[in-house]
Design an enzyme around this catalytic site. Sequence first.
Site, PDB file in Angstrom:
ATOM      1  N   LYS A 146      28.401  13.617  27.632  1.00 36.83           N
ATOM      2  CA  LYS A 146      28.301  14.004  26.226  1.00 36.83           C
ATOM      3  C   LYS A 146      27.638  15.358  26.055  1.00 36.83           C
ATOM      4  O   LYS A 146      27.851  16.042  25.055  1.00 36.83           O
ATOM      5  CB  LYS A 146      27.500  12.949  25.456  1.00 36.83           C
ATOM      6  CG  LYS A 146      28.196  11.623  25.285  1.00 36.83           C
ATOM      7  CD  LYS A 146      27.382  10.668  24.438  1.00 36.83           C
ATOM      8  CE  LYS A 146      26.122  10.221  25.140  1.00 36.83           C
ATOM      9  NZ  LYS A 146      25.362   9.229  24.333  1.00 36.83           N
ATOM     10  N   LYS A 166      30.377  14.145  36.518  1.00 34.29           N
ATOM     11  CA  LYS A 166      30.562  13.020  35.614  1.00 34.29           C
ATOM     12  C   LYS A 166      30.982  13.491  34.224  1.00 34.29           C
ATOM     13  O   LYS A 166      30.568  14.544  33.759  1.00 34.29           O
ATOM     14  CB  LYS A 166      29.258  12.220  35.490  1.00 34.29           C
ATOM     15  CG  LYS A 166      28.962  11.275  36.635  1.00 34.29           C
ATOM     16  CD  LYS A 166      27.691  10.486  36.379  1.00 34.29           C
ATOM     17  CE  LYS A 166      27.822   9.617  35.154  1.00 34.29           C
ATOM     18  NZ  LYS A 166      26.600   8.779  34.944  1.00 34.29           N
ATOM     19  N   LYS A 216      17.183  18.885  33.835  1.00 36.31           N
ATOM     20  CA  LYS A 216      17.255  19.156  32.400  1.00 36.31           C
ATOM     21  C   LYS A 216      16.227  20.204  31.976  1.00 36.31           C
ATOM     22  O   LYS A 216      16.479  20.997  31.054  1.00 36.31           O
ATOM     23  CB  LYS A 216      17.052  17.866  31.609  1.00 36.31           C
ATOM     24  CG  LYS A 216      18.190  16.868  31.795  1.00 36.31           C
ATOM     25  CD  LYS A 216      17.975  15.610  30.962  1.00 36.31           C
ATOM     26  CE  LYS A 216      19.139  14.646  31.135  1.00 36.31           C
ATOM     27  NZ  LYS A 216      18.948  13.411  30.333  1.00 36.31           N
TER      28      LYS A 216
END
Length: 426
Positions: free
Chosen positions: A290, A287, A188
């Site tokens: 969101k 995956k 991230k």
Amino acid sequence: MNSSSFLSLRFILMIVAFLRKSTAFSPLAVRTHRGLIARQSPFLLHSTATSADSSAPADSAPKTRIKRVLSGVQPTGSLHLGNYLGAIRQWVEFQDNAETQDEEGNLIRTENFFCVVDLHAITMPHDPTELTESTLSSAALYLAAGIDPSKSRVFVQSHVTAHAELTWLLNCITPMNWLERMIQFKEKARKQGESVGVGLFDYPVLMAADILLYQADQIPVGEDQRQHLELARDISRRFHDLFCKGNKYKKLCKAAGVPSRPVFVEPNAMIVKSGARIMSLSDGNSKMSKSDPNDASRINILDPPDVIREKIKKCKTDAQVGLEWDNPDRPEATNLLTIFQAVQPGRTREDILNEVGDMTWGQFKPVLADAIVNHLEPIQERYKAIREDDEYLWQVLKDGADAADEIASRTLKHAKIAMGFAVPPS
């Protein structure tokens, strides 16, 4: 009575007195005492013992163990099909199997705590105007998907202030190199560049605090979160090594009126079932997420039927004819079949393939879209009713926060006592 008779009587009375005294230290009495100690162990979490037969030895009586399950989902963005099938629907199964028995016949009663982890949501850039709505929306979706407030506690993470406070305490004993090893931070951080915040680096400690506050035995996590759970275990052990050993700790606990046992319970991973792993509609190897900027890569739980059908119509497939599971060269086929089975609980793989195995993608996609729409429709209807009743939703969250705060505050107080803080008397 002559002297020899008197001595004989005295000798008999001495034997009787000795036998009575010895009974207090019989093996049965010792085992019962140890049983009481075991039942006060923090790993049993306020367990009690009951006896089905009053004539049976005390140590053979069945016991009741209280186990806690804790889980949560970030309220960033809209919850999608992967969140629901991979996590929330399994939470419903946990609460509906709240009582089980172990091999020794002891009753195991499970307490469930499900939170909206809004403190985690702000570790990435977020829109303040959307956080309140997404938090309430997530909580309402928990309830609409089947979480029953009479069986499980639903609350918002930031409503229980012990989460933030224990995080700071654990920050002060967690080596930085432990956090530097966290894979998700590295991934991230690369996306954020120089703007990455301390919160993103530190959020595994917040996750550890979330877990340890509730003395949770079982933590439902995916494989991608196993590293964070191991960190929580490491932090717990380090805390105990630093603060929960020796006479100093016992004296602090005695002065504060708390038991001198370990502050935390080491949690174990409850790995979610692999069959519920839902992948992206645009890449069968990634995956469903969101955070993916492409909204067409996921089915959001609140997507209208026409949007769902359009997303399925355009989702990535391959050029082969027929459908099959577990072919590494056809990840999209496996993913779409997995979704089709997941929204029709109880159906087997063989049953699914008998119905759709010979279909073309053009034939299968409308069938899949209809199955998803039919499965989500009652959830969407319940969600709408809950969001129209703000008083009910806020009451559920207040009741959940109150119940969570009672446990979390007790753990936080014990941690502060162990670290030497001046804690006001109760």
